[in-house]
Scaffold this motif. Structure first.
Motif, short mmCIF file in Angstrom:
data_model
loop_
_atom_site.label_atom_id
_atom_site.label_comp_id
_atom_site.label_asym_id
_atom_site.label_seq_id
_atom_site.Cartn_x
_atom_site.Cartn_y
_atom_site.Cartn_z
N SER A 111 0.85 -1.18 0.00
CA SER A 111 0.00 0.00 0.00
C SER A 111 0.90 1.24 0.00
O SER A 111 2.09 1.18 0.36
CB SER A 111 -0.89 0.02 1.24
N ALA A 112 0.33 2.38 -0.36
CA ALA A 112 1.08 3.64 -0.32
C ALA A 112 1.51 3.95 1.11
O ALA A 112 2.63 4.42 1.35
CB ALA A 112 0.22 4.77 -0.88
N GLN A 113 0.64 3.67 2.06
CA GLN A 113 0.97 3.90 3.47
C GLN A 113 2.19 3.08 3.87
O GLN A 113 3.14 3.58 4.48
CB GLN A 113 -0.23 3.53 4.36
N ARG A 114 2.18 1.80 3.53
CA ARG A 114 3.28 0.91 3.91
C ARG A 114 4.57 1.28 3.19
O ARG A 114 5.65 1.23 3.78
CB ARG A 114 2.89 -0.55 3.60
N ALA A 115 4.49 1.65 1.92
CA ALA A 115 5.69 2.05 1.18
C ALA A 115 6.35 3.26 1.85
O ALA A 115 7.56 3.30 2.03
CB ALA A 115 5.34 2.36 -0.27
N GLY A 116 5.53 4.25 2.24
CA GLY A 116 6.05 5.41 2.94
C GLY A 116 6.68 5.04 4.28
O GLY A 116 7.70 5.61 4.68
N GLU A 117 6.09 4.08 4.96
CA GLU A 117 6.63 3.62 6.24
C GLU A 117 7.99 2.95 6.05
O GLU A 117 8.88 3.09 6.90
CB GLU A 117 5.66 2.65 6.92
#
Length: 197
Positions: free
Chosen positions: A110-116
């Protein structure tokens, strides 16, 4: 304080899979290397995807440094990772990830996980290599995913008035985003700079 140069890879060959840089992309990588040659770069990291590693090698070479691969710098998803996926299906999946940051696609993050992932990388290298200048060659979306996770909406909208809507177009190939990392967090110094190209 650690200085982190987030570099998007150069223009890639327009084919499916883990593709190399195009001739134009290689030229961009060389220009980026020339700009960073007089910096006190101590470490060069790269996504494991070929286009990022080739860009990183150009940057690392003048400093006689190895390129260190780190999976946390990998893009959300890469066309060709899901067998049989058409390009349009990939684009639709990609756009859904950008709109819905929690959406987990059938392949990738997910975009959230990639940023994390990029956030975890930045925090770790800033501790391990405190006060150094570090290059991380990665991908456009993971840079904006990281910024959306770690900066306020006001900060993002100062960079572009419709940052969230336009995020997929804001990080050109071989652009440089410079972030200083310290115990208090992140301070953005430059965003998607392409003056060297």
């Amino acid at each position: 304080m650690t200085t982190l140069y987030l570099v998007r890879h150069g223009i890639k060959v327009k084919e499916i899979g883990d593709v190399p840089l195009s001739a134009n992309g290689l030229e961009q990588a060389k220009l980026t290397a020339s700009l960073l040659e007089d910096k006190s770069i101590k470490h060069v990291y790269a996504s494991p995807l070929r286009r990022a590693k080739e860009t990183a090698q150009c940057i690392a070479s003048p400093h006689a440094l190895p390129v260190l691969e780190d999976d946390r710098l990998r893009e959300r998803a890469n066309w060709g990772d899901l067998a049989g996926q058409t390009f349009q299906e990939f684009v639709d999946m990609w756009n859904r990830c950008s709109r819905d940051r929690e959406y987990v696609p059938p392949v990738g993050d997910s975009a959230q996980r990639a940023g994390e992932r990029l956030d975890a990388f930045a925090k770790e290298v800033s501790k391990v290599h405190a006060n150094d200048e570090i290059v991380a060659v990665t991908h456009g979306a993971i840079i904006t995913d990281f910024m959306i996770n770690c900066l306020s909406l006001d900060e993002l909208n100062q960079l572009h008035p419709r940052f969230l809507e336009m995020q997929s177009q804001l990080i050109p190939e071989c652009s440089i985003t410079v972030i200083q990392v310290n115990d208090r967090g992140y301070q953005l110094q430059r965003f998607a700079d392409v003056r060297h190209l």
